[in-house]
Design an enzyme around this catalytic site. Structure first.
Site, mmCIF file in Angstrom:
data_model
loop_
_atom_site.group_PDB
_atom_site.id
_atom_site.type_symbol
_atom_site.label_atom_id
_atom_site.label_comp_id
_atom_site.label_asym_id
_atom_site.label_seq_id
_atom_site.Cartn_x
_atom_site.Cartn_y
_atom_site.Cartn_z
ATOM 1 N N LYS A 13 16.407 1.723 -10.545
ATOM 2 C CA LYS A 13 15.973 3.181 -11.101
ATOM 3 C C LYS A 13 17.001 4.121 -10.331
ATOM 4 O O LYS A 13 17.680 4.878 -10.984
ATOM 5 C CB LYS A 13 14.631 3.455 -10.962
ATOM 6 C CG LYS A 13 13.469 2.842 -11.803
ATOM 7 C CD LYS A 13 12.153 3.259 -11.595
ATOM 8 C CE LYS A 13 11.507 3.190 -10.081
ATOM 9 N NZ LYS A 13 11.513 2.073 -9.559
ATOM 10 N N ARG A 87 3.606 8.079 -12.612
ATOM 11 C CA ARG A 87 3.173 6.761 -12.382
ATOM 12 C C ARG A 87 1.610 6.379 -12.776
ATOM 13 O O ARG A 87 1.032 5.466 -12.698
ATOM 14 C CB ARG A 87 3.361 6.471 -10.787
ATOM 15 C CG ARG A 87 4.704 5.950 -10.462
ATOM 16 C CD ARG A 87 4.677 5.342 -9.097
ATOM 17 N NE ARG A 87 6.029 6.059 -8.502
ATOM 18 C CZ ARG A 87 6.783 5.051 -7.632
ATOM 19 N NH1 ARG A 87 6.171 3.835 -7.292
ATOM 20 N NH2 ARG A 87 7.871 5.552 -7.293
ATOM 21 N N ARG A 126 18.586 -4.689 0.038
ATOM 22 C CA ARG A 126 18.894 -3.212 -0.191
ATOM 23 C C ARG A 126 18.889 -2.661 1.076
ATOM 24 O O ARG A 126 18.663 -2.808 2.169
ATOM 25 C CB ARG A 126 17.685 -2.504 -0.867
ATOM 26 C CG ARG A 126 17.965 -1.109 -0.805
ATOM 27 C CD ARG A 126 17.110 -0.276 -1.807
ATOM 28 N NE ARG A 126 15.593 -0.425 -1.631
ATOM 29 C CZ ARG A 126 14.726 0.246 -2.205
ATOM 30 N NH1 ARG A 126 15.057 0.812 -3.387
ATOM 31 N NH2 ARG A 126 13.558 -0.082 -2.259
ATOM 32 N N ARG A 160 14.979 0.450 4.290
ATOM 33 C CA ARG A 160 13.676 1.460 4.069
ATOM 34 C C ARG A 160 12.491 0.617 4.651
ATOM 35 O O ARG A 160 12.325 -0.625 4.498
ATOM 36 C CB ARG A 160 13.317 1.477 2.508
ATOM 37 C CG ARG A 160 13.892 2.921 2.235
ATOM 38 C CD ARG A 160 13.656 3.029 0.612
ATOM 39 N NE ARG A 160 12.585 2.852 -0.040
ATOM 40 C CZ ARG A 160 12.273 2.942 -1.288
ATOM 41 N NH1 ARG A 160 13.284 3.411 -2.099
ATOM 42 N NH2 ARG A 160 10.783 2.789 -1.811
ATOM 43 N N ARG A 171 3.245 -2.967 -3.693
ATOM 44 C CA ARG A 171 3.829 -1.823 -4.376
ATOM 45 C C ARG A 171 3.771 -2.369 -6.008
ATOM 46 O O ARG A 171 3.542 -1.474 -6.982
ATOM 47 C CB ARG A 171 5.302 -1.439 -4.127
ATOM 48 C CG ARG A 171 5.167 -0.655 -2.746
ATOM 49 C CD ARG A 171 6.722 -0.839 -2.163
ATOM 50 N NE ARG A 171 7.711 -0.326 -2.843
ATOM 51 C CZ ARG A 171 9.049 -0.286 -2.373
ATOM 52 N NH1 ARG A 171 9.152 -1.471 -1.133
ATOM 53 N NH2 ARG A 171 10.022 -0.131 -2.833
HETATM 54 P P1 AP5 Z 1 17.459 0.594 -6.582
HETATM 55 O O1 AP5 Z 1 18.280 1.208 -7.587
HETATM 56 O O2 AP5 Z 1 17.098 1.305 -5.041
HETATM 57 O O3 AP5 Z 1 15.584 0.286 -7.325
HETATM 58 P P2 AP5 Z 1 14.545 1.139 -7.533
HETATM 59 O O4 AP5 Z 1 14.156 0.962 -8.761
HETATM 60 O O5 AP5 Z 1 14.944 2.745 -7.228
HETATM 61 O O6 AP5 Z 1 13.421 0.779 -6.242
HETATM 62 P P3 AP5 Z 1 12.589 1.498 -5.493
HETATM 63 O O7 AP5 Z 1 12.143 0.742 -4.534
HETATM 64 O O8 AP5 Z 1 13.150 2.971 -5.082
HETATM 65 O O9 AP5 Z 1 11.234 1.818 -6.417
HETATM 66 P P4 AP5 Z 1 10.005 2.364 -5.998
HETATM 67 O O10 AP5 Z 1 9.416 2.827 -7.230
HETATM 68 O O11 AP5 Z 1 9.100 1.334 -5.423
HETATM 69 O O12 AP5 Z 1 10.083 3.320 -4.927
HETATM 70 P P5 AP5 Z 1 10.047 4.949 -4.650
HETATM 71 O O13 AP5 Z 1 11.013 5.426 -3.731
HETATM 72 O O14 AP5 Z 1 10.063 5.683 -6.012
HETATM 73 O O15 AP5 Z 1 17.636 -0.867 -6.532
HETATM 74 C C1 AP5 Z 1 17.213 -1.760 -5.535
HETATM 75 C C2 AP5 Z 1 18.287 -2.689 -4.948
HETATM 76 O O16 AP5 Z 1 18.847 -3.498 -6.055
HETATM 77 C C3 AP5 Z 1 19.416 -2.242 -4.363
HETATM 78 O O17 AP5 Z 1 20.080 -2.789 -3.215
HETATM 79 C C4 AP5 Z 1 20.605 -2.210 -5.457
HETATM 80 O O18 AP5 Z 1 21.615 -2.272 -4.832
HETATM 81 C C5 AP5 Z 1 20.068 -3.457 -6.140
HETATM 82 N N1 AP5 Z 1 20.309 -3.312 -7.727
HETATM 83 C C6 AP5 Z 1 20.240 -2.201 -8.306
HETATM 84 N N2 AP5 Z 1 20.619 -2.571 -9.745
HETATM 85 C C7 AP5 Z 1 20.785 -3.839 -9.804
HETATM 86 C C8 AP5 Z 1 21.404 -4.797 -10.749
HETATM 87 N N3 AP5 Z 1 21.425 -4.454 -12.134
HETATM 88 N N4 AP5 Z 1 21.719 -6.308 -10.316
HETATM 89 C C9 AP5 Z 1 21.484 -6.296 -8.873
HETATM 90 N N5 AP5 Z 1 21.211 -5.695 -8.076
HETATM 91 C C10 AP5 Z 1 20.855 -4.220 -8.470
HETATM 92 O O19 AP5 Z 1 8.575 5.209 -4.201
HETATM 93 C C11 AP5 Z 1 8.231 4.811 -2.867
HETATM 94 C C12 AP5 Z 1 6.887 5.314 -2.592
HETATM 95 O O20 AP5 Z 1 6.649 6.522 -2.591
HETATM 96 C C13 AP5 Z 1 5.572 4.408 -3.401
HETATM 97 O O21 AP5 Z 1 5.495 3.060 -2.859
HETATM 98 C C14 AP5 Z 1 4.653 5.404 -3.466
HETATM 99 O O22 AP5 Z 1 3.892 5.286 -2.225
HETATM 100 C C15 AP5 Z 1 5.185 6.557 -3.225
HETATM 101 N N6 AP5 Z 1 5.462 7.360 -4.731
HETATM 102 C C16 AP5 Z 1 6.694 7.414 -5.266
HETATM 103 N N7 AP5 Z 1 6.422 8.153 -6.527
HETATM 104 C C17 AP5 Z 1 4.985 8.235 -6.569
HETATM 105 C C18 AP5 Z 1 4.279 8.623 -7.785
HETATM 106 N N8 AP5 Z 1 4.727 9.371 -8.782
HETATM 107 N N9 AP5 Z 1 2.955 8.832 -7.621
HETATM 108 C C19 AP5 Z 1 2.637 8.195 -6.195
HETATM 109 N N10 AP5 Z 1 2.976 7.785 -5.399
HETATM 110 C C20 AP5 Z 1 4.455 8.012 -5.298
HETATM 111 MG MG MG Z 2 14.503 4.244 -6.103
#
Ligand code: AP5
Ligand code: MG
Length: 214
Positions: A13, A87, A126, A160, A171
């Site tokens: 994402k 979410r 990552r 991270r 997660r």
């Molecule tokens: P990346 O693009 O970083 O993936 P991502 O989908 O953004 O993964 P996240 O870990 O950020 O998602 P998340 O939803 O768990 O975390 P968030 O920060 O939102 O890519 C990952 C890796 O893959 C990178 O190394 C990249 O280079 C590689 N890659 C990308 N595309 C690729 C491809 N096509 N092929 C190969 N490699 C590739 O949330 C964190 C925490 O915050 C949650 O756990 C929760 O505690 C809280 N939180 C956030 N939002 C909410 C909400 N709305 N409600 C409640 N709690 C929340």
């Molecule tokens: Mg992300």
């Protein structure tokens, strides 16, 4: 256009958001980034959520909605991209109301689909630039010049704390538990597009661009 990205941790994402933000002028609203900023700034919210984020727990709807509301008060002019939000069904319904208030509505919900094994691989590798947050992956998407960020030339990188296999499994469990009603909600509104996010970053981008017709 207002775009929503839904998908499990590590599906890409944030990576695709970089393209929409840098090349297409979208305002990127990632609730994960907003929560981490609160943490970094040492605010009351940041202190409250620190442990839960580290343990892969979901943060309460009230906290997340307040942060999104504050961002929307800045009235972004161009497109808006919501990354990792909503979410929960409560967040999805609240988002519709917040958008109604500013006379906007969602144009497309992109649902990133990737196998679980691939998610573990992506999260394991990552890392990101400490200065500009540009995302990388070891060994698949490394900086062009070893140790130097492609975007801002910084030489410092970070990982991270929630990117461990143990926390990732939590997660992903949260995601699986909550995503079905959200998919259903957007399917009913005819907004849901399923993206094959197991392809290369470039191929995923091309499919996303064709969905969004941008
Ligand atoms: P990346 O693009 O970083 O993936 P991502 O989908 O953004 O993964 P996240 O870990 O950020 O998602 P998340 O939803 O768990 O975390 P968030 O920060 O939102 O890519 C990952 C890796 O893959 C990178 O190394 C990249 O280079 C590689 N890659 C990308 N595309 C690729 C491809 N096509 N092929 C190969 N490699 C590739 O949330 C964190 C925490 O915050 C949650 O756990 C929760 O505690 C809280 N939180 C956030 N939002 C909410 C909400 N709305 N409600 C409640 N709690 C929340
Ligand atoms: Mg992300």
């Amino acid at each position: 256009m207002i775009v929503v990205f839904i998908g499990p941790s590590g599906c890409g994402k944030g990576t695709q958001a970089e393209f929409l933000k840098n090349k297409k002028g979208y305002t990127h609203i990632s609730t994960g980034d907003l929560l981490r900023s609160e943490q970094q700034a040492g605010t009351e919210i940041g202190c409250k959520v620190k442990e839960d984020i580290a343990n892969g727990k979901l943060i309460s709807d009230d906290i997340v909605l307040a942060l999104v509301k504050k961002k929307l008060e800045l009235l972004p002019k161009n497109g808006i991209l919501f990354d990792g939000f909503p979410r929960t069904l409560k967040q999805a319904k609240a988002l519709d109301l917040m958008l109604l208030d500013i006379k906007k509505e969602i144009g497309c919900v992109v649902d990133f689909s990737v196998t679980e094994d691939e998610l573990y691989n992506r999260i394991k590798g990552r890392f990101m630039c400490i200065k500009c947050s540009r995302l990388y992956n070891d060994p698949n998407y490394m900086p062009k010049v070893k140790g130097v960020c492609d975007k801002c030339q910084s030489t410092e990188f970070k990982t991270r704390p929630d990117d461990t296999a143990e926390v990732l499994s939590k997660r992903l469990a949260w995601f699986k538990e909550l995503v079905t009603p959200i998919r259903e909600y957007y399917k009913q509104k005819n907004l849901l597009k399923t993206l094959d996010a197991s392809q290369s970053i470039l191929q995923v981008r091309e499919e996303m661009v064709s969905f969004l017709r941008i």
